[in-house]
Design a protein around this motif. Structure first.
Motif, PDB file in Angstrom:
ATOM      1  N   ARG A   1       0.852  -1.188   0.000  1.00  4.64           N
ATOM      2  CA  ARG A   1       0.000   0.000   0.000  1.00  4.64           C
ATOM      3  C   ARG A   1       0.887   1.237   0.000  1.00  4.64           C
ATOM      4  O   ARG A   1       1.953   1.252   0.621  1.00  4.64           O
ATOM      5  CB  ARG A   1      -0.856  -0.015   1.259  1.00  4.64           C
ATOM      6  CG  ARG A   1      -1.647   1.230   1.513  1.00  4.64           C
ATOM      7  CD  ARG A   1      -2.244   1.188   2.927  1.00  4.64           C
ATOM      8  NE  ARG A   1      -2.782   2.476   3.280  1.00  4.64           N
ATOM      9  CZ  ARG A   1      -4.044   2.827   3.139  1.00  4.64           C
ATOM     10  NH1 ARG A   1      -4.909   1.974   2.657  1.00  4.64           N
ATOM     11  NH2 ARG A   1      -4.437   4.034   3.474  1.00  4.64           N
TER      12      ARG A   1
ATOM     13  N   GLU B   1       0.486   5.846  -0.438  1.00  4.72           N
ATOM     14  CA  GLU B   1      -0.288   7.042  -0.731  1.00  4.72           C
ATOM     15  C   GLU B   1       0.563   7.963  -1.576  1.00  4.72           C
ATOM     16  O   GLU B   1       1.764   8.101  -1.342  1.00  4.72           O
ATOM     17  CB  GLU B   1      -0.696   7.750   0.557  1.00  4.72           C
ATOM     18  CG  GLU B   1      -1.742   6.980   1.325  1.00  4.72           C
ATOM     19  CD  GLU B   1      -2.326   7.775   2.471  1.00  4.72           C
ATOM     20  OE1 GLU B   1      -2.558   8.992   2.287  1.00  4.72           O
ATOM     21  OE2 GLU B   1      -2.547   7.174   3.529  1.00  4.72           O
TER      22      GLU B   1
ATOM     23  N   HIS C   1       0.777  11.932  -3.433  1.00  7.73           N
ATOM     24  CA  HIS C   1       0.240  13.285  -3.329  1.00  7.73           C
ATOM     25  C   HIS C   1       0.945  14.206  -4.314  1.00  7.73           C
ATOM     26  O   HIS C   1       2.171  14.171  -4.434  1.00  7.73           O
ATOM     27  CB  HIS C   1       0.437  13.790  -1.885  1.00  7.73           C
ATOM     28  CG  HIS C   1      -0.264  15.066  -1.607  1.00  7.73           C
ATOM     29  ND1 HIS C   1       0.379  16.167  -1.113  1.00  7.73           N
ATOM     30  CD2 HIS C   1      -1.561  15.437  -1.754  1.00  7.73           C
ATOM     31  CE1 HIS C   1      -0.496  17.147  -0.958  1.00  7.73           C
ATOM     32  NE2 HIS C   1      -1.674  16.737  -1.345  1.00  7.73           N
TER      33      HIS C   1
ATOM     34  N   HIS D   1      -4.548  13.343  -4.713  1.00  5.32           N
ATOM     35  CA  HIS D   1      -4.185  12.485  -3.592  1.00  5.32           C
ATOM     36  C   HIS D   1      -4.817  11.131  -3.854  1.00  5.32           C
ATOM     37  O   HIS D   1      -6.028  11.040  -4.073  1.00  5.32           O
ATOM     38  CB  HIS D   1      -4.713  13.067  -2.278  1.00  5.32           C
ATOM     39  CG  HIS D   1      -4.315  12.268  -1.092  1.00  5.32           C
ATOM     40  ND1 HIS D   1      -5.115  11.313  -0.539  1.00  5.32           N
ATOM     41  CD2 HIS D   1      -3.165  12.269  -0.370  1.00  5.32           C
ATOM     42  CE1 HIS D   1      -4.491  10.755   0.486  1.00  5.32           C
ATOM     43  NE2 HIS D   1      -3.304  11.317   0.612  1.00  5.32           N
TER      44      HIS D   1
ATOM     45  N   THR E   1      -4.622   6.662  -3.001  1.00  5.53           N
ATOM     46  CA  THR E   1      -4.131   5.517  -2.256  1.00  5.53           C
ATOM     47  C   THR E   1      -4.149   4.332  -3.210  1.00  5.53           C
ATOM     48  O   THR E   1      -5.165   4.075  -3.868  1.00  5.53           O
ATOM     49  CB  THR E   1      -5.023   5.221  -1.032  1.00  5.53           C
ATOM     50  OG1 THR E   1      -5.029   6.367  -0.191  1.00  5.53           O
ATOM     51  CG2 THR E   1      -4.495   4.018  -0.268  1.00  5.53           C
TER      52      THR E   1
ATOM     53  N   THR F   1      -3.491   0.214  -3.512  1.00  5.57           N
ATOM     54  CA  THR F   1      -3.323  -1.053  -2.804  1.00  5.57           C
ATOM     55  C   THR F   1      -3.107  -2.139  -3.838  1.00  5.57           C
ATOM     56  O   THR F   1      -3.712  -2.117  -4.912  1.00  5.57           O
ATOM     57  CB  THR F   1      -4.547  -1.381  -1.921  1.00  5.57           C
ATOM     58  OG1 THR F   1      -5.749  -1.310  -2.695  1.00  5.57           O
ATOM     59  CG2 THR F   1      -4.647  -0.432  -0.736  1.00  5.57           C
TER      60      THR F   1
ATOM     61  N   PHE G   1      -7.072   1.438  -6.714  1.00  4.39           N
ATOM     62  CA  PHE G   1      -6.735   2.775  -6.234  1.00  4.39           C
ATOM     63  C   PHE G   1      -8.010   3.494  -5.859  1.00  4.39           C
ATOM     64  O   PHE G   1      -9.105   3.131  -6.283  1.00  4.39           O
ATOM     65  CB  PHE G   1      -5.987   3.576  -7.310  1.00  4.39           C
ATOM     66  CG  PHE G   1      -6.892   4.107  -8.379  1.00  4.39           C
ATOM     67  CD1 PHE G   1      -7.321   5.425  -8.340  1.00  4.39           C
ATOM     68  CD2 PHE G   1      -7.356   3.288  -9.397  1.00  4.39           C
ATOM     69  CE1 PHE G   1      -8.191   5.912  -9.314  1.00  4.39           C
ATOM     70  CE2 PHE G   1      -8.225   3.768 -10.373  1.00  4.39           C
ATOM     71  CZ  PHE G   1      -8.638   5.090 -10.329  1.00  4.39           C
TER      72      PHE G   1
ATOM     73  N   GLY H   1      -9.168   7.796  -4.394  1.00  2.00           N
ATOM     74  CA  GLY H   1      -8.716   9.108  -3.964  1.00  2.00           C
ATOM     75  C   GLY H   1      -9.396  10.211  -4.725  1.00  2.00           C
ATOM     76  O   GLY H   1     -10.327   9.979  -5.498  1.00  2.00           O
TER      77      GLY H   1
ATOM     78  N   THR I   1       3.323   6.326  -7.187  1.00  6.35           N
ATOM     79  CA  THR I   1       2.700   5.647  -6.055  1.00  6.35           C
ATOM     80  C   THR I   1       2.861   4.136  -6.183  1.00  6.35           C
ATOM     81  O   THR I   1       3.119   3.449  -5.185  1.00  6.35           O
ATOM     82  CB  THR I   1       1.216   6.067  -5.939  1.00  6.35           C
ATOM     83  OG1 THR I   1       1.137   7.505  -5.967  1.00  6.35           O
ATOM     84  CG2 THR I   1       0.605   5.561  -4.651  1.00  6.35           C
TER      85      THR I   1
ATOM     86  N   SER J   1       4.515   6.420   1.448  1.00  6.29           N
ATOM     87  CA  SER J   1       3.969   7.557   0.713  1.00  6.29           C
ATOM     88  C   SER J   1       4.998   8.122  -0.256  1.00  6.29           C
ATOM     89  O   SER J   1       6.197   7.849  -0.137  1.00  6.29           O
ATOM     90  CB  SER J   1       3.512   8.647   1.681  1.00  6.29           C
ATOM     91  OG  SER J   1       4.615   9.165   2.391  1.00  6.29           O
TER      92      SER J   1
END
Length: 160
Positions: free
Chosen positions: A30, A32, A34, A41, A43, A45, A58, A60, A133, A143
């Protein structure tokens, strides 16, 4: 259909109906991502099965370019080995920043629809964020950002 029209249609389609949206409950990795410049933004997985990307999703808040890049990326890397995914990350980054020779062999396939983003320097980070990401997730980094040392227009990102 010219490449700009195709690019716009792909962006709009994936923005309206993003594929692989959500969070994998049994994710093994995982991260994150930005992009402070645009406010993107997300996330990401994913679940590795051995060395292969078995599942990826994903979610966000992001602009249309980022929201189109993410599902196309997830579809492209699903089933690929970690090494193949890292190679695609590098190729996508090079393509988006104008460093990839489109005539040379590459593994991007339909993702070349994003080649035109190189002509929109302020949008390059939007297209690349999902890929940054993914790189972070594959390398157990919690992140990542597209700013400062990770800026795709100024510095390489790890092995990608």
């Amino acid at each position: 259909m010219d490449s700009k029209q195709l690019y716009q249609e792909v962006i709009l389609d994936h923005n309206r109906k993003p594929r692989n949206w959500g969070v994998l409950p049994d994710a093994t990795h995982r991260a994150e991502g930005h992009n402070p410049l645009c406010g993107d933004h997300l996330t990401l997985t994913l679940k590795l099965n051995g060395d292969a990307v078995d599942a990826i999703s994903f979610q966000g808040e992001s602009c249309a370019i980022c929201k189109a890049s993410a599902p196309m990326m997830t579809t492209a890397v699903k089933g690929k080995s970690k090494g193949d995914a890292e190679q695609m990350i590098q190729e996508f980054r090079d393509m988006a920043t104008g460093q990839l020779d489109a005539a040379a062999p590459h593994h991007l396939g339909r993702l070349t629809v994003f080649a035109g983003v190189r002509d929109l320097p302020t949008r390059v980070k939007c297209a690349i964020l999902p890929w940054h990401t993914l790189h972070a997730a594959l390398n157990a980094e919690a992140s990542t950002t597209t700013e400062a040392d990770a800026d795709p227009m100024h510095a390489p990102v790890g092995n990608a």
